[in-house]
Motif scaffolding. Structure first.
Motif, short mmCIF file in Angstrom:
data_model
loop_
_atom_site.label_atom_id
_atom_site.label_comp_id
_atom_site.label_asym_id
_atom_site.label_seq_id
_atom_site.Cartn_x
_atom_site.Cartn_y
_atom_site.Cartn_z
N THR A 8 0.85 -1.18 0.00
CA THR A 8 0.00 0.00 0.00
C THR A 8 0.88 1.22 0.00
O THR A 8 1.76 1.34 0.83
CB THR A 8 -0.91 0.01 1.24
N ASN A 99 -2.11 -1.18 -3.76
CA ASN A 99 -3.29 -0.37 -3.45
C ASN A 99 -2.84 1.08 -3.40
O ASN A 99 -1.85 1.39 -2.75
CB ASN A 99 -3.87 -0.73 -2.09
N GLN A 100 -3.58 1.95 -4.05
CA GLN A 100 -3.21 3.36 -4.08
C GLN A 100 -4.43 4.20 -3.74
O GLN A 100 -5.45 4.13 -4.44
CB GLN A 100 -2.68 3.72 -5.46
N PRO A 101 -4.38 5.01 -2.68
CA PRO A 101 -5.52 5.89 -2.38
C PRO A 101 -5.60 7.05 -3.37
O PRO A 101 -4.59 7.52 -3.87
CB PRO A 101 -5.21 6.40 -0.97
N TYR A 108 -10.80 11.02 -9.15
CA TYR A 108 -10.25 10.11 -10.13
C TYR A 108 -10.78 10.44 -11.52
O TYR A 108 -11.96 10.76 -11.69
CB TYR A 108 -10.62 8.67 -9.75
N TYR A 125 -11.37 -1.04 -8.21
CA TYR A 125 -11.56 0.23 -7.51
C TYR A 125 -12.35 0.02 -6.23
O TYR A 125 -13.15 -0.89 -6.12
CB TYR A 125 -12.34 1.21 -8.42
N SER A 126 -12.13 0.93 -5.28
CA SER A 126 -12.87 0.92 -4.03
C SER A 126 -13.62 2.23 -3.89
O SER A 126 -13.11 3.29 -4.26
CB SER A 126 -11.92 0.75 -2.84
N GLY A 130 -11.21 1.50 0.75
CA GLY A 130 -10.24 0.43 0.58
C GLY A 130 -10.62 -0.88 1.23
O GLY A 130 -9.82 -1.81 1.28
N TYR A 133 -12.97 -4.10 -3.23
CA TYR A 133 -12.59 -3.65 -4.58
C TYR A 133 -13.40 -4.40 -5.62
O TYR A 133 -13.61 -5.61 -5.49
CB TYR A 133 -11.10 -3.90 -4.84
N THR A 159 -12.28 5.92 -3.86
CA THR A 159 -11.31 6.21 -2.79
C THR A 159 -9.96 5.55 -3.03
O THR A 159 -8.95 6.03 -2.51
CB THR A 159 -11.85 5.77 -1.43
N HIS A 160 -9.92 4.44 -3.75
CA HIS A 160 -8.67 3.69 -3.96
C HIS A 160 -8.68 3.00 -5.31
O HIS A 160 -9.74 2.68 -5.85
CB HIS A 160 -8.49 2.60 -2.90
N ARG A 162 -6.62 -0.42 -7.18
CA ARG A 162 -5.79 -1.60 -6.91
C ARG A 162 -5.35 -2.22 -8.23
O ARG A 162 -6.15 -2.41 -9.13
CB ARG A 162 -6.57 -2.64 -6.11
#
Length: 184
Positions: A8, A99-101, A108, A125-126, A130, A133, A159-160, A162
């Motif tokens: 992460t 995982n990238q916030p 986004y 995606y989340s 997170g 996903y 929000t995130h 992946r």
């Protein structure tokens, strides 16, 4: 060694989000994968670029300008983030997940997430911070007639991101996850 690595990147946790004349300062730094089973095996780097649009001989051109240190960005600016995972070991790393916030103060840009390994990375995606996903986030919407429909989630809810790299990353090799956001 486990066949699964989860990394992460918190490097884009904004060090400073300071409004200055309708501008925002972003603090940028390098991130290291924190996984006790693979410590030192995978190193994550985060790079950020801002899209610069110019008129050149009557034609509009777009280039990417690297941002370093504390950079000023304005609402409406498009930023491109690149997360690079370097395999520093002498063996393959299998099933790497990054995982990238989505940075606070940004939204986004739909369908902008890619990787440098083409179809070998599954991107999900989340919209719940997170915890889960999916490939296409959706929400339930109550209609005026009382019925409930499932609709695509608006990008403001993302929000995130992946990336799941199913194939092995060779020794001393690397993979990249790339995505864009728009500054609010």
């Amino acid at each position: 060694m486990k066949d699964f690595v989860l990394a992460t990147v918190g490097a884009i946790a904004l060090l400073a989000t300071v409004p200055v004349l309708n501008q925002t300062k972003f603090g940028l730094e390098t991130a290291i994968a924190q996984n006790t089973q693979t410590k030192g095996q995978v190193q994550l780097r985060l790079e950020v670029e801002k899209r610069v649009v110019q008129q050149v001989q009557g034609k509009q051109t777009s280039t990417w300008q690297p941002l370093q240190g504390k950079a000023l960005v304005e609402p409406g600016n498009i930023l491109r983030y690149t997360v690079t995972a370097d395999n520093n070991s002498n063996g393959n790393v299998k099933n790497l997940i990054i995982n990238q916030p989505i940075p606070l103060g940004t939204v986004y840009v739909l369908n902008s997430a890619t990787s440098n390994v083409n179809n070998e990375a599954k991107i999900t995606y989340s919209i719940d911070g997170g915890r889960s996903y999916v490939e296409s986030p959706s929400v339930k919407v109550a209609l005026a007639n009382g019925k409930v429909e499932t609709k695509p989630a608006p990008v403001t809810m993302y929000t995130h991101i992946r990336w799941k790299f199913g194939s092995s990353i060779p020794a001393k090799g690397s993979v990249k996850g790339i995505y864009q956001v728009k500054v609010r």
